[in-house]
Scaffold this active site. Sequence first.
Site, PDB file in Angstrom:
ATOM      1  N   LYS B  23       0.841  -1.205   0.000  1.00  0.00           N
ATOM      2  CA  LYS B  23       0.000   0.000   0.000  1.00  0.00           C
ATOM      3  C   LYS B  23       0.869   1.245   0.000  1.00  0.00           C
ATOM      4  O   LYS B  23       0.645   2.176  -0.805  1.00  0.00           O
ATOM      5  CB  LYS B  23      -0.920  -0.012   1.224  1.00  0.00           C
ATOM      6  CG  LYS B  23      -1.859   1.174   1.249  1.00  0.00           C
ATOM      7  CD  LYS B  23      -2.764   1.149   2.472  1.00  0.00           C
ATOM      8  CE  LYS B  23      -3.604  -0.101   2.459  1.00  0.00           C
ATOM      9  NZ  LYS B  23      -4.871   0.044   3.187  1.00  0.00           N
ATOM     10  N   ARG B  93      -3.138   2.886   8.662  1.00  0.00           N
ATOM     11  CA  ARG B  93      -3.449   1.601   8.019  1.00  0.00           C
ATOM     12  C   ARG B  93      -2.208   0.735   7.886  1.00  0.00           C
ATOM     13  O   ARG B  93      -1.129   1.238   7.625  1.00  0.00           O
ATOM     14  CB  ARG B  93      -3.959   1.824   6.594  1.00  0.00           C
ATOM     15  CG  ARG B  93      -5.293   2.468   6.472  1.00  0.00           C
ATOM     16  CD  ARG B  93      -5.609   2.613   4.989  1.00  0.00           C
ATOM     17  NE  ARG B  93      -6.378   3.810   4.757  1.00  0.00           N
ATOM     18  CZ  ARG B  93      -7.642   3.795   4.307  1.00  0.00           C
ATOM     19  NH1 ARG B  93      -8.235   2.658   4.034  1.00  0.00           N
ATOM     20  NH2 ARG B  93      -8.295   4.928   4.132  1.00  0.00           N
ATOM     21  N   GLY B 102      -7.888  -7.326   4.585  1.00  0.00           N
ATOM     22  CA  GLY B 102      -8.743  -7.541   5.748  1.00  0.00           C
ATOM     23  C   GLY B 102      -8.071  -8.241   6.893  1.00  0.00           C
ATOM     24  O   GLY B 102      -8.678  -8.505   7.925  1.00  0.00           O
ATOM     25  N   MET B 104      -5.333  -7.266   8.624  1.00  0.00           N
ATOM     26  CA  MET B 104      -4.788  -6.435   9.690  1.00  0.00           C
ATOM     27  C   MET B 104      -5.656  -5.201   9.880  1.00  0.00           C
ATOM     28  O   MET B 104      -6.696  -5.048   9.259  1.00  0.00           O
ATOM     29  CB  MET B 104      -3.340  -6.105   9.395  1.00  0.00           C
ATOM     30  CG  MET B 104      -2.472  -7.329   9.664  1.00  0.00           C
ATOM     31  SD  MET B 104      -0.791  -7.049   9.182  1.00  0.00           S
ATOM     32  CE  MET B 104      -0.993  -6.643   7.482  1.00  0.00           C
ATOM     33  N   ARG B 337      -3.699  -1.297  -6.401  1.00  0.00           N
ATOM     34  CA  ARG B 337      -2.883  -2.518  -6.343  1.00  0.00           C
ATOM     35  C   ARG B 337      -3.313  -3.423  -7.491  1.00  0.00           C
ATOM     36  O   ARG B 337      -4.393  -3.226  -8.059  1.00  0.00           O
ATOM     37  CB  ARG B 337      -3.081  -3.223  -5.007  1.00  0.00           C
ATOM     38  CG  ARG B 337      -4.503  -3.646  -4.748  1.00  0.00           C
ATOM     39  CD  ARG B 337      -4.668  -4.234  -3.355  1.00  0.00           C
ATOM     40  NE  ARG B 337      -6.081  -4.462  -3.075  1.00  0.00           N
ATOM     41  CZ  ARG B 337      -6.568  -4.642  -1.862  1.00  0.00           C
ATOM     42  NH1 ARG B 337      -5.778  -4.583  -0.811  1.00  0.00           N
ATOM     43  NH2 ARG B 337      -7.856  -4.867  -1.684  1.00  0.00           N
ATOM     44  N   HIS B 455      -2.776 -40.371   2.550  1.00  0.00           N
ATOM     45  CA  HIS B 455      -3.142 -41.240   1.427  1.00  0.00           C
ATOM     46  C   HIS B 455      -4.302 -40.641   0.650  1.00  0.00           C
ATOM     47  O   HIS B 455      -4.262 -40.521  -0.574  1.00  0.00           O
ATOM     48  CB  HIS B 455      -3.512 -42.626   1.960  1.00  0.00           C
ATOM     49  CG  HIS B 455      -3.982 -43.564   0.890  1.00  0.00           C
ATOM     50  ND1 HIS B 455      -5.304 -43.730   0.582  1.00  0.00           N
ATOM     51  CD2 HIS B 455      -3.276 -44.335   0.025  1.00  0.00           C
ATOM     52  CE1 HIS B 455      -5.406 -44.598  -0.414  1.00  0.00           C
ATOM     53  NE2 HIS B 455      -4.192 -44.980  -0.767  1.00  0.00           N
ATOM     54  N   ARG B 561       3.562 -45.972 -10.107  1.00  0.00           N
ATOM     55  CA  ARG B 561       3.672 -46.777  -8.884  1.00  0.00           C
ATOM     56  C   ARG B 561       3.068 -48.133  -9.196  1.00  0.00           C
ATOM     57  O   ARG B 561       1.841 -48.274  -9.197  1.00  0.00           O
ATOM     58  CB  ARG B 561       2.935 -46.090  -7.743  1.00  0.00           C
ATOM     59  CG  ARG B 561       3.714 -44.920  -7.147  1.00  0.00           C
ATOM     60  CD  ARG B 561       2.809 -43.959  -6.415  1.00  0.00           C
ATOM     61  NE  ARG B 561       1.994 -43.254  -7.390  1.00  0.00           N
ATOM     62  CZ  ARG B 561       1.642 -41.974  -7.295  1.00  0.00           C
ATOM     63  NH1 ARG B 561       2.006 -41.252  -6.262  1.00  0.00           N
ATOM     64  NH2 ARG B 561       0.899 -41.418  -8.230  1.00  0.00           N
ATOM     65  N   GLU B 746      15.827 -40.796  -2.419  1.00  0.00           N
ATOM     66  CA  GLU B 746      14.799 -40.476  -1.418  1.00  0.00           C
ATOM     67  C   GLU B 746      15.257 -40.822  -0.015  1.00  0.00           C
ATOM     68  O   GLU B 746      14.538 -40.619   0.955  1.00  0.00           O
ATOM     69  CB  GLU B 746      13.491 -41.211  -1.738  1.00  0.00           C
ATOM     70  CG  GLU B 746      13.659 -42.707  -1.931  1.00  0.00           C
ATOM     71  CD  GLU B 746      12.375 -43.396  -2.416  1.00  0.00           C
ATOM     72  OE1 GLU B 746      11.283 -42.873  -2.167  1.00  0.00           O
ATOM     73  OE2 GLU B 746      12.495 -44.478  -3.045  1.00  0.00           O
ATOM     74  N   SER B 765      15.634 -39.830  -9.801  1.00  0.00           N
ATOM     75  CA  SER B 765      14.393 -39.104  -9.581  1.00  0.00           C
ATOM     76  C   SER B 765      14.291 -38.841  -8.086  1.00  0.00           C
ATOM     77  O   SER B 765      14.299 -39.775  -7.291  1.00  0.00           O
ATOM     78  CB  SER B 765      13.209 -39.932 -10.075  1.00  0.00           C
ATOM     79  OG  SER B 765      12.018 -39.228  -9.850  1.00  0.00           O
ATOM     80  N   THR B 768      10.974 -36.655  -3.125  1.00  0.00           N
ATOM     81  CA  THR B 768      11.106 -35.691  -2.033  1.00  0.00           C
ATOM     82  C   THR B 768      10.098 -35.915  -0.916  1.00  0.00           C
ATOM     83  O   THR B 768      10.226 -35.308   0.137  1.00  0.00           O
ATOM     84  CB  THR B 768      11.022 -34.253  -2.568  1.00  0.00           C
ATOM     85  OG1 THR B 768       9.882 -34.142  -3.412  1.00  0.00           O
ATOM     86  CG2 THR B 768      12.272 -33.906  -3.338  1.00  0.00           C
ATOM     87  N   CYS B 832       9.910 -36.503  -8.436  1.00  0.00           N
ATOM     88  CA  CYS B 832       8.580 -37.099  -8.580  1.00  0.00           C
ATOM     89  C   CYS B 832       7.822 -37.104  -7.275  1.00  0.00           C
ATOM     90  O   CYS B 832       6.845 -37.803  -7.128  1.00  0.00           O
ATOM     91  CB  CYS B 832       8.677 -38.506  -9.154  1.00  0.00           C
ATOM     92  SG  CYS B 832       9.525 -39.659  -8.075  1.00  0.00           S
ATOM     93  N   TYR B 852      13.607 -32.380 -15.255  1.00  0.00           N
ATOM     94  CA  TYR B 852      12.144 -32.395 -15.294  1.00  0.00           C
ATOM     95  C   TYR B 852      11.548 -32.473 -13.899  1.00  0.00           C
ATOM     96  O   TYR B 852      12.235 -32.818 -12.932  1.00  0.00           O
ATOM     97  CB  TYR B 852      11.623 -33.577 -16.139  1.00  0.00           C
ATOM     98  CG  TYR B 852      11.852 -34.931 -15.521  1.00  0.00           C
ATOM     99  CD1 TYR B 852      10.925 -35.483 -14.635  1.00  0.00           C
ATOM    100  CD2 TYR B 852      12.998 -35.661 -15.818  1.00  0.00           C
ATOM    101  CE1 TYR B 852      11.150 -36.720 -14.062  1.00  0.00           C
ATOM    102  CE2 TYR B 852      13.228 -36.908 -15.238  1.00  0.00           C
ATOM    103  CZ  TYR B 852      12.301 -37.432 -14.359  1.00  0.00           C
ATOM    104  OH  TYR B 852      12.514 -38.655 -13.778  1.00  0.00           O
TER     105      TYR B 852
END
Lengths: 876, 876
Positions: B23, B93, B102, B104, B337, B455, B561, B746, B765, B768, B832, B852
Amino acid sequence: MDKKYVYEFNEGDETMRELLGGKGANLAGMSKLGMPVPYGFTITTEACNQYYEDNETINDGIKTQIMEYLDLLEKKSGKKLGDEANPLLVSVRSGARASMPGMMDTILNLGMNKTVAETVANLTNNERFAYDSYRRFIQMYSDVVMGLSKKRFEEIIDEVKAERGITDDLDLNAEDMKKLVELFKAFYKNELKSEFPEEPKEQLMGAIEAVFRSWNNPRAIYYRKMNDIPSSWGTAVNVQMMVFGNMGNDCGTGVAFTRNPSTGENKLYGEFLMNAQGEDVVAGIRTPQKIDQLKEVAPGAYDDFVAITKKLETHYRNMQDMEFTIEKGKLFMLQTRNGKRTAQAALKIACDMVDEGMITTDEALMMVEPKQLDSLLHPMFDADELKKAEPIATALPASPGAACGQIVFSAEEAIQEASRNHKVILVRLETSPEDIEGMHVSQGILTVRGGMTSHAAVVARGMGACCVSGCGDINMHDDEGYFEIDGVKYHRGDWISLDGSTGNIYGSAIKTVPASISGDFERFMNWADERRTLKVRTNADTPHDAKQAHEFGAQGIGLVRTEHMFFEGDRIKAVREMIVSKTAAQRRVALEKILPMQRSDFEGIYEAMQGLPVTIRYLDPPLHEFLPTNSYDITQLAKDMHIGLDELKSVISSLHEFNPMMGHRGCRLAISYPEIAEMQTTAVIQAALAVNERHPDWKIEPEIMIPLVGDVAELRYVKKVVCDVADKLIQESEFDMKYHVGTMIEIPRAALLADEIAKEAEFFSFGTNDLTQMTFGFSRDDAGGFLQDYYDKKIFEQDPFAHLDQRGVGKLVKMATELGRSTHPNIKLGICGEHGGDPASIEFCHRVGLNYVSCSPYRVPIARLAAAQAAIKFDK
Amino acid sequence: MDKKYVYEFNEGDETMRELLGGKGANLAGMSKLGMPVPYGFTITTEACNQYYEDNETINDGIKTQIMEYLDLLEKKSGKKLGDEANPLLVSVRSGARASMPGMMDTILNLGMNKTVAETVANLTNNERFAYDSYRRFIQMYSDVVMGLSKKRFEEIIDEVKAERGITDDLDLNAEDMKKLVELFKAFYKNELKSEFPEEPKEQLMGAIEAVFRSWNNPRAIYYRKMNDIPSSWGTAVNVQMMVFGNMGNDCGTGVAFTRNPSTGENKLYGEFLMNAQGEDVVAGIRTPQKIDQLKEVAPGAYDDFVAITKKLETHYRNMQDMEFTIEKGKLFMLQTRNGKRTAQAALKIACDMVDEGMITTDEALMMVEPKQLDSLLHPMFDADELKKAEPIATALPASPGAACGQIVFSAEEAIQEASRNHKVILVRLETSPEDIEGMHVSQGILTVRGGMTSHAAVVARGMGACCVSGCGDINMHDDEGYFEIDGVKYHRGDWISLDGSTGNIYGSAIKTVPASISGDFERFMNWADERRTLKVRTNADTPHDAKQAHEFGAQGIGLVRTEHMFFEGDRIKAVREMIVSKTAAQRRVALEKILPMQRSDFEGIYEAMQGLPVTIRYLDPPLHEFLPTNSYDITQLAKDMHIGLDELKSVISSLHEFNPMMGHRGCRLAISYPEIAEMQTTAVIQAALAVNERHPDWKIEPEIMIPLVGDVAELRYVKKVVCDVADKLIQESEFDMKYHVGTMIEIPRAALLADEIAKEAEFFSFGTNDLTQMTFGFSRDDAGGFLQDYYDKKIFEQDPFAHLDQRGVGKLVKMATELGRSTHPNIKLGICGEHGGDPASIEFCHRVGLNYVSCSPYRVPIARLAAAQAAIKFDK
């Protein structure tokens, strides 16, 4: 093919162990010293590795070199392999870099065939000897090279003896031996559909290949695993002209040590047999004579031998274990190596040799295997009784020592029986923290499940109690009051014995002899203490353990597991009340009850350590570990706590976790329930203040350790809780006292971000148990399910929970050390995982530059010596 | 205290968001452009951080600077705070770096007191206005600064209205307002035992502090967490001269967008109210007028405003969301904004602006929030119906989209009801792999337990199904056919609705509108594809998912999988038979049954991907996941398998693990049971050969991925098993085909030793999900138990399972990337885990230089855009 794969004995020396193997290097060494060693040559360990690389074939280049050296051997000896007039016979023996006695294969008398046997008979004028040697060769070759069962050969011998109505091999005459040769060959042909090889060079290549192959036989693999010998080392092969101890009564063979391997006494020790081959001494069919008696039987050879032993000991600067043969009165040395010895002997020899001016104290320190010290600290079986006993099963040697007692199946029983002065062995599927008191009063612990680092193993080692774990052979029927091994039932109250150093289990009582620490011990350990730079602390949870460790020379406590005291007596009630609390206020009420207990524990520990530093780790395990699991106990607890059964069950179920190892534990508890950390801080600080008041000179500075930190924000949060309470208490007291807040590094992320964490921590203690679990991604409780497959398939060679994985986990430790010091140069660094008591891991800690290791009390002496050895090896 | 903590509006510009907040920066920007912005100044975000560092006090240095700038403001405006003659009133403000609408606090009309109110009444000749402003100020100040409940003030107003017999605030007259002022002050004094502050400078400092404080109010914290805004950013405070839209009928206030934020239409869009303050527009008490109508009501101001909007849009090169006030016919700009917009509007505006020549395609790409694309791919609730609905609970927005259906409690029910064309919502404590088919036929999934990466969440996102997870408010009584929220029962068959984008749960049916992809979408995504260098693959386990992902633009499959197909139909029987097998031979028999199923799955997937690369991961989960858990199913299985119940139970119990996440799974299974890897290789290779035969131009080269490798020896072992089978099958076929073997990274150790592993792997691959679990040392299933505490206590600000932890886990990814390429320069690297679909994580992957990312099908468009944005940001 320029690489040299074969060395004549006089081309090498004893420094070439890696290439020539221990036996080959020492044969070369003795040759160089001008000692009477039969001619021969060594095929290198590199040839063995090349053999495996070439898909288990000996390539032509290596073959050519072997043949060249065979030529040379024939020239030097003036004999020829397979020669009709003057045949050469050779032995083919394995020899790895590290001594692996009996693990690999040997073939004697190679070069024998029909013609040669006749020639030998004529030359020696001893037909029996010639054919005896021949049949022995066939036996060994069939077994070692062709894999035929030894048993059938023994049976054939027995059949011939039966026919002749005799029982002793010595009564077999020349004709019998000839007959055996024919019968053996017939059996060979029948089994293998081919004739026994007559061509000596073919025999030789077959034997060499068999030795290479034996590097990977199951017992060699097992021995390597037990002794941390990498499979990549390979074995060398020694081809040596045979000399014969069995050509007549002016021949003989024997083994001897330059000093007594049991007691260390500085006196030649050994035995021999006249008219015998080496294997006869080992086989024990005839009783050998003491080495002293050789003086009368073969005085010339004896004098030569004594002179050589002295020369060897001085040269190798260590007690030697030697093999010799006397052929026609002439002494030949077949082997020398540093002799295996008991711990007691090792200490005495080391001290004596220093006193004799033979070695330096550094050399003395390097002469004793740190792990050996263990046996000095624990009771052992009476050697004579042990000889007579046969184990009913063998499992993991989880915690050393010998134990003998009557079977009990629960901690309660153990306590009850022990209170009546009965000696008991606690037999459990697996132990849990609730069993601690019962474990404490037992002579030994036997578990069906769990590995070397299971709860039972870790706790037993901490207590110095004997433990054999993971005995899958046991069929447990504890509900019915017995267990079964191989169909035999062992009932409650039956006597059994455990050997925690071998993992053997015996189905009867075997007398034990108590631990004894000789005067040499203290002297020796003082040398170690002077030499090492790494400090040695202990992991101890009770004043009792702390005192024990202090006696063993611990320089402080690196890890007090505060929760290990939660199960004692009535405490568990208050602990459970705390866990079941729904609000912080309720929790505080329960914590108030735990506070005085923790405080008095800490006071006791401070008293026991007499001012040495003590690191107290805050509550670590997931809370559900403290709750009962069976429905009777749950009902009981609900009554005790005056809460509904359903409510309690719902609390228990809400605490259930899929992977408790990776759940709500460690500092995560202190973050959710800061009031726990507040109570523990109060207990630590009040205890330290009280003890400081009684012993102002001790100037105790509590070390508070926050577990399972993965992010600096976690440490910062808990540290603030700790400091707020501690500062207030110290201010309110009349005394000034420093305290220190540090953290465990046991989460991989903490190691990766150690530079940030070090800004908030006064010390790091590497919790390498958890760090190993997280870095490998397997839990030690579950890894048992597949690690055996890993060993069998040679994917792993070592248990990463026993020996720190230096490449992987060690990389994190090194990284954390460097990162930590980069932002906090004088941060104190230690390790408090199980690895803190493992010599190889201690060496790593020294190299990485940690300040201390911390290990269970009974491993403190081991760690002291290992730390000294590391300093000797790496601080030149 | 040299640091500058306060900036006048014309000292800054719109590039200074970090320091001045959004702002403040834009007020400065507009001032610079010469637009009519009321005078004012901004207290920086650094001042806010300093405030927290100083233990929540504004230090004297900052105070002094504020007073200097207040002075300046008074000079420029010609008014003085609290002045009797010409009083200055200001607004205070918040304004953070990122827009947090909205979240704060704001205080208007500051500077009011008794005297000032009178003066204002006189100056404006509008007593009602003066006291209305005064009472508003007291209300806001009491609430925001002093924390008094708003409710009581509303009640006082209601009481006064009741006394006067009126219902509308507008009917309150000047006297009423005066009375309210008195009543409010009395209430204030009564509550706080002190007078309402009359001194305007005291009011000002209180208000500034309150804004700082509001940075850490619960809703701001929550908003930050939802939007990944770090708490370290802090908020700026804007102090600005008040202008009044409520001084009469030539005054007004409004908000407007330069283009339609719902549709994107290029037409000014907004609304205004005459004689009102800003909050009245928001409060909705009076119905505002459309912005077009301003042309008639205040033509001068309207023309000025239209000109300004055009200038602003051109200047900011983005659609603007603006606030303005008209005071006595004169326009003042209070805020501009970049406007929030729907996904559809975002695409249209981006495309239109490119067509208008206003922006480049790169700018267009940066203009759309990748996550927004999600809403284009999923059904949404009808906006009108949604307005009327009130959620009965809110839980985790686990998988986006809107769903409406009848409650069912099991997968079986779901399948049955769906087969009758009933729409169902599956409500479960938590889902398991057995539920997959039921999840597939459901409109949405609601679970009581589990987080964003449970899951249910993972599978639902994969399917593109709506899912709300972890709704702890639910009391589950599925056995009795209902669940309860806040005491209300919802029975089987009752209609409920789920909003997977907000986590809202509604207790009734709400109409949904289907997903719609406009023409702009394809054009826009083409720009993204041209720009990005990171390839985008998908995680897909079935031909159906693969086809879906292919339509969304996936360039291959990064993760199949294989086990996700094991539960379908009759397959589970064969799988269980395999698991229960005691010998490799038995296991092979069962595997033979699974082989044709796997092969046909793989064929279907290859067909769906039409020659794009497909990476197939070998069996990963622990085997016990495939076994039944309740005793009925176990008995059934024993019968099916013709084995004893005890035997089966013993198998199940032997497979039990303490920490299954860290147990016998991944490549550890292939090492123990190589025959499984052999079967899977056979299926992969045969499927690829068959599809290549049908489509020779596709030239499929299978990519085989070995999971959970922690040591190169594991990979080497399994790779040999794979290659032996694959080479043989390819040789036996008439075709030539390449294939590739790689591994997941992994396990932390794999990352640490990636240089060694890369020698055996053709690709890495990064898994993570597991890597995050192991690196943090907590399991995602269990972390729910304490992560909320971590957020509450600001230890964590983000869910590391949703956004890759770049400092910790990312360090391992980076290390593995560098180590891997050091020994294998052209190794292919991808990710992946769930993070593959998260824009911030994708940006990290781009920076680290992966080849990738692979994500669930519905995240493919998001990933394509995020990858393009990363390229724009970092590839200059």
